[in-house]
Structure formats: C-alpha cells, structure tokens
Design an enzyme around this catalytic site. Structure first.
Site, PDB file in Angstrom:
ATOM      1  CG  ASP A 560     -10.417   0.853   2.912  1.00 19.38           C
ATOM      2  OD1 ASP A 560     -10.706   0.760   1.711  1.00 19.38           O
ATOM      3  OD2 ASP A 560     -10.067  -0.120   3.602  1.00 19.38           O
ATOM      4  CD  GLU A 563     -14.375   1.638  -2.780  1.00 23.36           C
ATOM      5  OE1 GLU A 563     -15.055   1.499  -1.750  1.00 23.36           O
ATOM      6  OE2 GLU A 563     -13.147   1.582  -2.801  1.00 23.36           O
ATOM      7  CG  ASP A 637      -8.915  -5.199  -0.149  1.00 26.77           C
ATOM      8  OD1 ASP A 637      -8.002  -4.454   0.277  1.00 26.77           O
ATOM      9  OD2 ASP A 637     -10.090  -5.090   0.205  1.00 26.77           O
TER      10      ASP A 637
END
Ligand SMILES: *[C@@H]1O[C@H](CO)[C@@H](O)[C@H](O)[C@H]1NC(C)=O
Ligand SMILES: *[C@@H]1O[C@H](CO)[C@@H](O)[C@H](O)[C@H]1NC(C)=O
Length: 986
Positions: A560, A563, A637
């Site tokens: 996760d 980015e 999300d």
C-alpha cells in the site's frame, strides 16, 4: 488504506491558516487544495496556453521541421533530425527522431534532445541529477514486442515527406511530413491516428537561466520563485516563464535543476467518437471532453499517482495508478496509443463533431477525437496501434508491457480484510465464524496495526503473540494470510530494517543527495528506493522466513502507500526534486515508483526459500504499465455508498482493457458503514470483480458477512458461492488474460465492436469468453434492471433459464429482487463450474466439474474451454496443465485438448496424475432441442473410471415452459476431465 487522520489534521491546519479554505472546504470530500489543477501545474498550464495560442491562430505553423537530408531508413527504422526554431532570429535546437516499425504492426515514435543526449547542459543548484532526458520508463514497462519489422519499406519519399508501408500485409502506412513535422497513420488508405496534426508538439528544450535584472526588487526578495505579478517585457508566443525555474505548491518549493523540459503533443483519432483507457480515474468508460462545455470536465485527465483522500466520482482527477494507454473505438474499428512516460502527465480531450476535414473520406463517423498529451519531462515516446480489433490492441499492448501473471488460484477466491483484525485471536475467531456460517473465503488480511509501532517485518507482540499458530489454523483449511508491507521505513533507533537501509544507502535521496526524510504512518520515515538493484536484493533478504519471523508458506503480501504516499509532501507525495538510483529525479519516474516497489516485493516472495518456486501474490495500490506482470490492484479508498459501488464497474472495465485486469474495489466500501442492502448488492457485484475483497476502515463498524444478519448473510453467502462455483471459468479467463492480454471482465465494445449502440455501455460486463453477462445492481431499492443486448444471440437467465426476449441493441428488463444478481447466459457457450460448496479453493482442488452448455439461436454450435493447473507453482510453464475445448455440434458433445497437444505424451507430474481421477460429473444443456425429449440415456466414449472406454449416463429432459428454455441434465458423466471424450445425444 489511506492518508487519514494524520494528514487530515495536517490539512485542516493548513486550511485553518487560510480563511477562504474554511468556507470552501466543508462542501466537498476530497481535499481539492491538496492537489494541483492544470493551471497550478506549471508545465500543464504552459502547454494548455500553447495549445490555445496555436488553435486560435489560423496561420499557426508549428516550429518543428525535419531536416530532409537527415532522414535515413534501415531495417524497419526511420531516423531524422527535427529542428525546432526557438526564436525570431531562426536559431534552432536539434531533436533526433526515430520512427520504429515493429513486427507486431505497432509503430513507435521517439523524440529526444541532442544537447541532453550529449550531456551538454548545465544543471542549477550544483544538482547531481542526470543530464539526459529520462529514458527509464522503457526499462520498467517494456518486456518484449520491440523486434523491428524488416519488411517495412519506404513507399514514397521526397523533400517534403516519407511514406512507409508496414504491418500485416503492408496494410498500414505512416506518412511522415517534414514541415511541420507530423505523422499520419493510415490503414487501408484511410487516416486513423495523426500526431501533431494541430501543431501542438512542444518539446521544451534545455536553456540556461538568464537572470534578468529586476529593478523593482531589492536583493534577497526574489528568492523562491518568480513573482506572479511580474510583467515580462516580451513573452515569446504561448510561453510563460514564471514556472520555468521554481514552482511552489503546498508549502514546498520545487527547485527544478534542469529548468523547463516538458513535452506536449496532439494526437487525433480521425473519425472516432469514443476514447477509452488511461486509468486510473473515476467516471465513465468512454472518456469525457476536458475543455469545458455542458457535461464535460474543465480539467484534463491527470496521471500523477497519488494518495487521494476520499476521492470524488466522475472526475478527471488523478488517483493511485497510471496507465498511459488510450484506445479509440468506432463501429468495427479500434486504434490506440501508448504514451510511454513515467512523469506527471495530463491529457486533454476534445471532440470535433461534424467533419472539419473534407478530405476525411471513408470514415464512417464524422466525429474526430482530439487529444493533447502533456508530460513534465522525459522522452517523447509514443506507440501507435492500428488495430483493427479491440483484441489486436490488447494483444499488442500485452506483448510490449507483459500480460497478467497467472495468479495463485486462491487469489481469485474471496478475501476478507479489515483495518484491522486486532489480534491473532481475532483472526482465528473470524476464521472459525466463517466456517460456522458456511461462508467460503480464502484469505484473511492484516492491515498496518499488526506491526510493532508500524515497523514492517515486526509483529505487535501483545496482540499477535503466536502468528505461526494463527497461520497454521488458516492452513488447516487451505487458507492464507496477507500482511501489509509499505515502502516507508520507520526512522527509529534500534530498528534493524532502517539501520540497514541507511548503512547500505538504499533509500531515496533528497535534492541535496542526502537521505530523504518524510512522514507517513510511522511518523518520520525513509523510503526504500526500488529502482536500485541493490535495494531489491536487500528487500529479498527481509522476506526470508528466517528474517520475517511469524510468516510461513501461506503468508502473502499487500503493498500500500506506494505512490508513494508522504503525508507532509507536496500533493501527499515526494518532492519532485528528490533523487533516485541512477541519478533520476523523482519527477522523471514518479508514476513508475509504485511498480518498482511492487516488483521488489514480488521478487522477494519468489525467493523466500531456496527451491521453493511458487507464484507470488502481491496486491498493489499504485501501478504503471507493466504492473499486471506482478500482481493485483484495487481501486483504493472508496466509500460505503451506492454511487461508489456504481463507479467501481467502469473503473474495473477500464483496468481490463488497459492491460491490468486483475482489479477490484473494496467490497462494502472502505469509509463509512454500508447498510444491509448495500452490502448484499456490493457482494453480488464483487462476485464479478476479478479481485474480490471485502475491506473496511478502522473507524467503521465490524461487518464480516456473518454479522449482517439474516436474510442478508444468506444472500451474501449465495453471491460468494456463485463466485466459488464459477472459479473454473474465472481461472480460464485469467489464463486467456495471461496468454493474450485480454480483459477478464469485458465491456460490450470489446466483445461486440460491430455494435455501435453498445460502444459506451459501461455498467455491465461479460466474464471472459463464457458468455456470462452480468449487470450488478448499483442502486438502492431497485428490483429490476435493463440489460443491454449487444447482438442477435439468444440469452437465458442464469438462474431460471428464462429466455430473454429482446433483440440486438435493445434492453431487456430482468427482475432482480435483493437476493438475485442480474446474470444472463449468452447462447453458444460452454462454461465450467464446480458446484460442490466448499470452504476454500484449496478444498475444491480435486472436485469434479459441471459443464453448462447454452444452445445458440439457430442450430449453431456451442463452444467453450477450461484451463486448469496446480494453481500454485510455475509447472504450468512446462506443460503441466489441462486445457480443454468443448464443442456441442448437433447431437454430439466433445472434449479435446484446446491446443491439440498430444496429451498422452506429456509426462505427468503429481498434480496431473491426481487430476486423472477428476471427472466431468454433470452436464446441463440449456435450450436443449425438443428432439431430446424422452431420452433417458446418452452414450459416453472416452476414458472413464476403471479404464472403461464406452458407457452410458442418465439424462433428464425438462421441456420448455412459460418462457423458460428446455434443458437437459446429464448426471454421473464420469469422463476424465483431462482426457478426450464424446457424448452422443442421438
Ligand atoms: C523486477 O525488476 C527487475 C529489475 O528491473 C527485473 O529484472 C524483473 O524482471 C522484474 N520483475 C517482474 C516480475 O517484472
Ligand atoms: C470423438 O469423436 C471424434 C470424431 O467423431 C473421433 O475422432 C474421436 O476419436 C472420438 N474420441 C473418443 C475419445 O471417442
């Protein structure tokens, strides 16, 4: 999971400082102020202004010209020098261009800058970054398909243009115009894709910063960015220097050691009204126009991987991943472009309705879709695909960037996740309850709280006292555990992982080339730089069972925040002037960053134990072209709302056609608390996501399926069972994706490109090539839905065998009370199932199969396939798999090897040996002919138990009634699944 309370409060603080923000912010969810608009992103603003300037002037002539004497053509490659005129005095810079014609029929146009190739530039601030334009994207994205087409040849050439014929049967042509430089890609004599047709090509060349005297200012004041109000004496056309050298955003100053270096190009799809792709965005599958006007966006689609808190729907805003691959479709024709660039990218889309170009003969549509691609740095590197089918596009794109990795079979079962299962006892309890309620699942997940203080590779010793005991309980029913591992490494004394990261110098550096420090979940953190091969090597060492204690063979991983998410960084990510391995600025490779981390984790799981070669399972949030080779993605999300459920369908379809089909959305919605209806509908939709995971935010109420209560728990269980029974069909679709680059769930344009009316339909999908057509209900209190029928085939209701009475291009109303998923079966298919309800995929391993045959409209054939293997190792690459082709032709149903292999000559390993006992148990023929009525037996020839070669099986025929199709059920077929057989209904 997401940026959260921490950054929320941080943002709130910034907002507090700005009164205006206080008044605007509460109305919206996403913190718009955290993210740039085009006008706040210097290079985007400059390129849009350049476009406005060029498009306003009828006399606009792009200042890029090929030097005719510089062109050469050899072995499928055209090379030349483009001269860019940079001022009124006629000074030029040299931009080498290569047009490559690939064996696949794809063409590639690459433009570089000679001065930078030679390193003949000066960097500002004594920066230590590379001088070249970044060419790193290819290294990470491209894995094949670049062999040159030696058969490509120059068909015509003079001082003004060169025409090259290439592609299959030399049906493609590239007309390279010299002045201004443009390329017209033609198929069968018609233009389909044009580069620089509108003259928006803009390669900002390197230039030294000339400090102009600034009389109004005292020394010292100019520090930190060009003052906004400053009037330039003369501003070159369309050029706004205010953002060339420094840019500020969100309290961060980008030092831009190389100055302006963006690239822009217009790409026109001549005669095409629809363009698709360039995920990840919310909004419709058919991309919208972005230059304002009713129903259009005002902002370009943005590709800049970011942790967007509470993202909004129907927006061109960037999200977590980027795939710069766009396709254009019209009736019977598909083309595409792949813009290979890892830097921040924006894409404007406008449509010319009505034929502006009277020379566009032979195009069926009058609309031309114009796109304008803008990237901050790097090479101009664009691949052009001329189709003509959607399958051609996904196949060629798959050859270039790789196809979906064959997943672990468990990975396509159901995943139960929550932020967070609080302890090993909690996990074991959920596991037991799922069994108690007979709810199938395969994987339970641990979010960040399992760690000791957010230090990855550790466990919270109070809450997870016995991770191995937990793992063993799961393993008893073949289940798995996924633990989260993120790229931010806690900066804390006595944490060996961070000590090693520092001492080995494997972290991302800041602009001064020191270790970069930022904030994420653990507080102060450093980021592993997976562009560095040494970092991958080190990362591998951390996952050894001996190093990451508490993990075992059934532990897999979730990446996760890659980015990367940096809570105190500009746009919640790293400063662009950070420095990566190889001297690239973060700016150059930002969109690739997530993939390199995902890749390192994949490589690490591959080498956990010597001699153990199993397919890794790694979920990622951030991705780029090529990530499909590594694992699965989810859409980040989302929220527990009906509109988020609805938005998930086009998002997943977009992933599918863009080469990364192993995709899913958090079932139930991450933020918030879904009511029972929403949960049921979401599980029903999720049962048709390639990646199927329930997940919930830490502040949301517990919502494991057994907690919803009856009758809802039963409905959710039915949806899960449906998924599990269809797993053989899903797995087969994954294999096709692995082989062909095809989407796993497919939009109408992909399966029926000839049907104009269905091109933009994005709320229903086919599962692989099974003919299963699903339209999940995504609205509250909806008890029926209208399914669009894209062809003239017959369709049956999956559950009732009702015949759908409508015609091509029309909608059929299907009833769908809360317990029913609108699911149709297209006539003409055979798809496999495993009908025995089990607790996990592992327990289904040796189960017999059911085949469902759906008869087509008018006496045609029904066909289908099954692919299966051990679902775990790489032995399938050595022929250890079963791949059958089933055909029902008249009264004969047959099974033979799909690839016409001589299966008898394959040396069977353990799995294949065991599969000899697995049979086709049941065959259901929907739409069975009336002539079968009264039949009691069928003859089977093949290989049965005890080596018999011919036997009979019982058949029951049910006649058609009240709109329902007739059907026949053959029981106890008993034919080995991996062997040839025939069944005669004579
Ligand atoms: C991961 O990256 C390394 C280094 O670039 C490369 O050799 C390897 O093939 C990549 N793995 C995958 C699965 O793409
Ligand atoms: C099935 O039928 C085909 C054609 O009729 C025949 O060639 C083949 O041998 C048969 N296979 C078996 C296993 O009977």
């Amino acid at each position: 999971m997401h940026v959260s309370r921490l950054s929320r409060s941080w943002t709130a603080y910034v907002c507090f400082l700005s009164l205006v923000c206080l008044f605007i912010a509460p109305a919206v969810t996403v913190k718009h102020n955290d993210f740039k608009t085009c006008s706040q992103s210097g290079f985007c603003k400059r390129n849009r202004a350049y476009a406005d300037h060029a498009l306003e002037l009828s006399s606009w002539e792009a200042p890029y010209k090929i030097l005719p004497d510089s062109t050469s053509f050899k072995d499928g490659q055209l090379q030349a020098i483009i001269l860019k005129t940079i001022n009124e005095q006629g000074d030029t810079v040299r931009l080498p261009v290569t047009v490559s014609f690939l064996q696949s029929g794809v063409a590639r146009v690459t433009v570089d800058e000679e001065k930078r190739q030679k390193g003949d530039i000066e960097l500002r601030h004594n920066s230590q970054v590379r001088k070249e334009r970044c060419n790193e994207a290819e290294k990470w994205a491209i894995v094949g398909g670049t062999a040159l087409d030696k058969g490509a040849e120059v068909a015509f050439s003079d001082k003004t243009q060169t025409t090259v014929k290439y592609g299959p049967d030399a049906k493609f042509e590239a007309v390279v115009h010299f002045a201004p430089f443009s390329v017209d890609f033609r198929r069968d004599g018609n233009s389909h894709v044009k580069l620089n047709d509108h003259g928006l090509l803009n390669m900002e060349h390197w230039r030294p910063k000339i400090d102009k005297p600034e009389p109004e200012k005292k020394e010292g004041e100019a520090d930190g960015g060009e003052a906004e109000g400053e009037k330039k004496e003369e501003e070159p056309k369309g050029e706004d220097e205010s953002t060339w050298w420094e840019e500020k955003f969100g309290g961060n100053t980008d030092s831009k050691p190389r100055g302006p270096e963006s690239i822009g190009l217009d790409i026109s799809f001549v005669g095409y009204d629809h363009v698709f792709g360039i995920p990840e965005h919310t909004g419709p599958l058919s991309l919208k126009e972005t230059r304002g006007g009713e129903g259009n966006y005002e902002e370009p689609y943005r590709l800049y991987n970011a942790d967007v808190f509470e993202y909004i729907l129907d927006s061109p805003m960037t999200l977590y991943g980027a795939i710069p691959f766009m396709q254009a479709h019209k009736k019977d024709s598909s083309v595409g472009v792949f813009w290979l660039n890892g830097a921040e990218t924006w894409v404007d889309i406008t449509k010319d309705k009505g034929s502006k170009n009277p020379l566009a003969i032979g195009t069926s549509s009058k609309t031309t879709t114009n796109t304008h691609w803008i990237s901050e740095s790097g090479l101009l590197d664009v691949f052009v695909f001329l189709g003509p089918t959607p399958q051609d596009l996904t196949k060629s794109y798959g050859e270039l960037t790789g196809t979906t990795a064959m997943p672990q079979e468990f990975a396509i079962g159901y995943h139960q996740c929550r932020w967070n299962y609080v302890s090993d006892d909690d996990v074991k309890d959920v596991d037991r309850k799922m069994d108690k309620f007979k709810i199938p699942y395969d994987v339970i997940w641990l979010d960040i709280e399992y760690t000791d203080g957010k230090k990855y590779f550790t466990w919270d010793g109070n809450m997870f006292k016995d991770p191995i005991g937990m793992g063993k309980q799961l393993d008893a029913s073949g289940r798995k555990l996924v633990t989260i591992i993120d790229p931010h490494i806690k900066n804390e004394n006595d944490y060996s992982v961070v000590s090693q990261l520092k001492s080995k110098d494997l972290a991302v550096h800041n602009k001064d080339n020191d270790i970069y420090e930022g904030w994420c979940w653990p507080g102060s953190s450093h980021w592993v730089d997976c562009f560095n091969p040494e970092a991958i090597k080190w990362w591998k060492s951390l996952f050894q069972y001996s190093a990451f204690q508490g993990t075992m063979e059934n532990t897999w991983v979730w990446n996760d925040m890659n980015e990367p998410s940096v809570f105190n960084g500009p746009e919640v990510t790293m400063p662009k002037d950070n420095i990566h391995h190889g001297g690239w600025e973060h700016r150059d490779i930002h969109n690739i960053n997530g993939m390199t981390f995902h890749n390192a984790t994949y490589e690490a799981l591959l080498s956990r134990k010597k001699g153990e070669l199993r397919r890794p399972f790694v979920l990622t949030r951030s991705f780029f072209s090529g990530s499909q080779r590594i694992g699965a993605m989810w859409t980040g999300d989302n929220q527990a709302s009906w509109d988020h459920l609805g938005a998930s369908i086009p998002m997943i379809l977009a992933q599918g056609i863009s080469g990364f089909p192993f995709a899913g959305a958090d079932v139930g919605g991450f933020f918030g608390n879904p009511d029972a209806d929403l949960q049921v509908r979401w599980y029903q939709a999720g049962a048709f996501y390639p990646f199927f995971r329930g997940h919930a935010h830490i502040d949301s109420r517990r919502r494991e399926p057994y907690l919803i209560g009856e009758p809802y728990t039963g409905m959710v269980t039915s949806a899960l069972r449906l998924r599990y029974s269809l797993l053989p069909s899903w797995y087969t679709a994954f294999y096709q994706a692995h082989k062909e680059g095809s989407p796993i769930v497919r939009p109408m344009f992909y399966t029926n490109p000839e049907d104009e009316g269905g091109l933009a339909v994005d709320d229903q999908m086919f599962v692989g090539n099974t003919g299963l057509l699903v339209k999940p209900i995504v609205e509250q209190d909806k008890e029926s839905t209208d399914i669009y029928i894209p062809d003239s085939e017959v369709y049956y209701d999956y559950f009732t065998y009702e015949i759908i009475s409508t015609s091509k291009g029309k909608k059929s109303t299907v009833s769908a009370p809360l317990d029913k998923i609108p699911l149709l079966m297209q006539g003409g298919h055979i798809f496999p199932r495993r009908d025995r309800p089990r607790r996990s995929t592992a327990l289904m391993k040796w189960d017999d199969y059911t085949l469902v045959v759906t008869l087509p409209k008018a006496g045609g054939k029904a066909e289908g396939e099954l692919y299966t293997d051990d679902g775990d190792s790489f032995d399938f690459e050595k022929g250890q798999y079963i791949h059958r082709k089933f055909v029902l032709d008249g009264n004969k149903l047959s099974s033979k090897d799909f690839e016409a292999r001589d299966t008898k000559s394959i040396k069977a390993g353990e799995w294949l040996k065991n599969m000899k006992k697995v049979t086709v148990d049941k065959i259901i023929v929907v739409g069975a002919p009336a002539s079968w009525a009264g039949k009691e037996e069928v003859t089977v020839t093949g290989t049965g138990a005890d080596g018999k070669t011919s036997w009979t099986a019982q058949v029951d025929y049910t006649a058609a009634a009240k709109g329902k199709a007739a059907f026949a059920v053959v029981r106890r077929v008993g034919a080995a699944i991996g062997e040839d057989w025939n069944i005669s209904f004579d």
